[in-house]
Enzyme design. Structure first.
Site, PDB file in Angstrom:
ATOM      1  CG  ASP A  26      -2.062   0.993   1.084  1.00 28.45           C
ATOM      2  OD1 ASP A  26      -2.301   1.484  -0.030  1.00 28.45           O
ATOM      3  OD2 ASP A  26      -2.710   1.287   2.108  1.00 28.45           O
ATOM      4  CG  ASN A  74      -7.023  -3.184  -6.120  1.00 26.86           C
ATOM      5  OD1 ASN A  74      -6.097  -3.878  -5.715  1.00 26.86           O
ATOM      6  ND2 ASN A  74      -7.503  -2.175  -5.401  1.00 26.86           N
TER       7      ASN A  74
END
Ligand code: FPP
Length: 247
Positions: A26, A74
């Site tokens: 991340d 995503n």
């Protein structure tokens, strides 16, 4: 840096090195934004960081490294970002195919592979085939992966086997064999760089007893020294697995 240690005994950790480390990648987008670069530049550096950290894990005796690279959610990102990530993953797997035989690195993709672009599926099949020939360090890349999706799929597959008379009992261990992670021990340490402190649908079943480590460092800036810090913190934790230490 952590001392080189080999863990072949099947213990959760040996000489302080966790057997299985999981990482939620991340912070790539923010890393790029801070530098006035497109988000995709952050993903490109992030994939190089993965290469370095995987090599370091192998060198210090970690047996499994599992990273969350692309979730089932995503796909909702802008189309050009999704295609750039798919391209990067393709490039990464392509290069890995050349080096994993030399370095004896096993690589496995966890997730709904059939939902990936066909070129990527072919590369995944190739890495699987090479990995079957080796023992030793294994890098798992979670792609098109969701923890709840994994559990629901496992339940459906179990139900089908039950209906076909191929399964009757159902223990936790039996169920684990229907997950993408079948045969892989649960993570001991889950690391999330990037400043957020949540699990984001990652390895929900497998992280039941993982130690969690959060850091503000953005993934492209993550280094072996940062990994050492996480491992040092892991070694200060008291893993009781729900039991009382000195009753
Ligand atoms: C999270 O950062 C990162 C991703 C969703 C993509 C990760 C993909 C790669 C690093 C590419 C290749 C990976 C491997 C394993 C070869 P973010 O975009 O959510 O960052 P942000 O929170 O700062 O926006």
């Amino acid at each position: 840096m952590a001392e080189k240690a080999m863990n072949k005994a099947g213990a959760p950790e040996t000489n302080g090195v966790p057997r299985h480390i999981a990482i939620i990648l991340d912070g790539n987008g923010r890393w790029a934004k801070k530098r006035g670069l497109p988000r995709t530049a952050g993903h490109a550096v992030g994939s190089e960081t993965f290469r370095k950290i995987a090599t370091y894990c192998k060198d210090i005796g970690v047996e499994y490294l599992t990273v969350y690279a692309f979730s089932t959610e995503n796909w909702n990102r802008p189309g050009d970002e999704v295609s750039a990530i798919m391209k990067l993953l393709g490039k990464y797997l392509h290069e890995a195919i050349d080096t994993m035989e030399r370095d004896h690195i096993r690589m496995k993709v966890l997730g709904d592979v059939e939902g990936l672009p066909p070129q990527l599926q072919a590369l995944v099949a190739k890495t699987d085939e090479i990995s079957r020939r080796y023992e030793g360090f294994q890098a798992n890349i979670c792609l098109n992966y969701g923890g709840r999706d994994e559990i629901v799929r496992a339940a459906r597959r179990y139900a089908a086997d039950y209906a076909a008379g191929k399964a009757d009992t159902l223990t936790e261990a039996d169920f684990g064999n229907y997950l993408y992670s079948a045969g892989i021990p649960d993570p001991d340490l889950l690391i999330r760089p990037g400043g957020e402190q949540r699990i984001s649908n990652f390895l929900l079943w497998q992280c039941a007893y993982a130690e969690f480590y959060f850091t503000d460092v953005l993934w492209p800036d993550f280094t072996p020294e940062e990994l050492d810090k996480a491992i040092a913190e892991f070694n200060r934790r008291d893993r009781r697995y729900g039991k009382v230490k000195n009753p």
